[in-house]
Design an enzyme around this catalytic site. Structure first.
Site, mmCIF file in Angstrom:
data_model
loop_
_atom_site.group_PDB
_atom_site.id
_atom_site.type_symbol
_atom_site.label_atom_id
_atom_site.label_comp_id
_atom_site.label_asym_id
_atom_site.label_seq_id
_atom_site.Cartn_x
_atom_site.Cartn_y
_atom_site.Cartn_z
ATOM 1 N N GLU A 112 1.323 -0.204 -6.914
ATOM 2 C CA GLU A 112 1.276 1.043 -6.146
ATOM 3 C C GLU A 112 2.717 1.389 -5.778
ATOM 4 O O GLU A 112 3.440 0.554 -5.225
ATOM 5 C CB GLU A 112 0.433 0.877 -4.888
ATOM 6 C CG GLU A 112 -1.039 0.670 -5.171
ATOM 7 C CD GLU A 112 -1.899 0.760 -3.922
ATOM 8 O OE1 GLU A 112 -1.426 1.299 -2.898
ATOM 9 O OE2 GLU A 112 -3.051 0.295 -3.969
ATOM 10 N N CYS A 131 18.714 -4.415 7.659
ATOM 11 C CA CYS A 131 19.444 -4.490 6.396
ATOM 12 C C CYS A 131 20.923 -4.277 6.687
ATOM 13 O O CYS A 131 21.298 -3.377 7.447
ATOM 14 C CB CYS A 131 18.919 -3.423 5.443
ATOM 15 S SG CYS A 131 19.464 -3.621 3.763
ATOM 16 N N CYS A 154 0.831 -1.203 0.000
ATOM 17 C CA CYS A 154 0.000 0.000 0.000
ATOM 18 C C CYS A 154 0.865 1.253 0.000
ATOM 19 O O CYS A 154 1.723 1.429 0.868
ATOM 20 C CB CYS A 154 -0.910 -0.005 1.227
ATOM 21 S SG CYS A 154 -1.894 1.499 1.397
#
Length: 215
Positions: A95, A207, A52
């Site tokens: 998106e 990460c 989203c």
């Protein structure tokens, strides 16, 4: 059950769209900067899809060195689609969020780290409870340098995920095509609606530092 929603449309079956782009969108509700070009000289652009786009945009607009952000549609076939058309699964678009940044103040690697840590890139054509091709994970690169850094970061984050017991990354890395701006009410949605829905959730795996192309 979700087969039709999670299968990319064939190009010849995509909706035709329209020639007219989204009309002027004004200024960023948080940063008070333009959402659309022209942008100041020396700035660079990055495009990410991570579910989203409301939550995706919020993940980037507060980073140092980010000049502006906007949500829209990328990676598909239909020119200037509407939100309803994208949600139909018949445009091929994801998106997405466009991030305009100053490379003198931040790095593409920093943006990649934010991208990986703010969603689960192993879920294929979904993100959490949001299911459909428009919610897929993708990095759309502006040039060869971004492509090299994106692919190297994917390999490094995959190793970190595997070590933590997670699955295979499904993120698409591809050259950026046109970015079609979404409707005005979607722009900076979570700033305008602080209690609004956000289905994004990371894996909890950090990460690696120093990620990116080497040599």
């Amino acid at each position: 059950m979700f087969g039709a929603k999670t299968k990319l449309v064939d190009p010849e079956r995509a909706l035709p769209g329209r020639a007219e782009p989204m009309p002027g969108l004004g200024r960023h509700a948080v940063l008070d900067t333009p959402l659309q070009p022209p942008f100041p000289e020396g700035l660079e652009q990055a495009v990410f899809a991570m579910g989203c786009f409301w939550g995706a945009e919020k993940a980037f607009w507060g980073l140092p060195g980010v000049y502006t952000t906007a949500v829209g549609y990328a990676g598909g076939y239909t020119p200037n689609p509407t939100y309803e058309e994208v949600c139909s699964g018949r445009t091929g678009h994801a998106e997405a969020v466009i991030v305009v940044f100053d490379p003198a103040k931040t790095t593409y690697q920093t943006l990649l780290r934010t991208f990986w840590e703010h969603h689960d890139p192993t879920q294929g054509m979904r993100q959490g409870n949001d299911i459909g091709t428009q919610y897929r994970s993708a990095i759309y690169t502006a040039d060869d340098a971004q492509a090299a850094e994106a692919k190297a970061s994917l390999e490094q984050y995959q190793a970190a995920l595997a070590k933590a017991g997670h699955g295979t990354i499904t993120t698409e890395v591809a050259p950026a095509g046109p970015f079609y701006y979404a409707e005005p009410y979607h722009q900076q949605y979570l700033a305008k609606n602080p209690g609004g829905y956000c289905g994004l959730g990371g894996t909890g795996v950090s990460c690696p530092t120093g990620l990116g192309a080497t040599g």
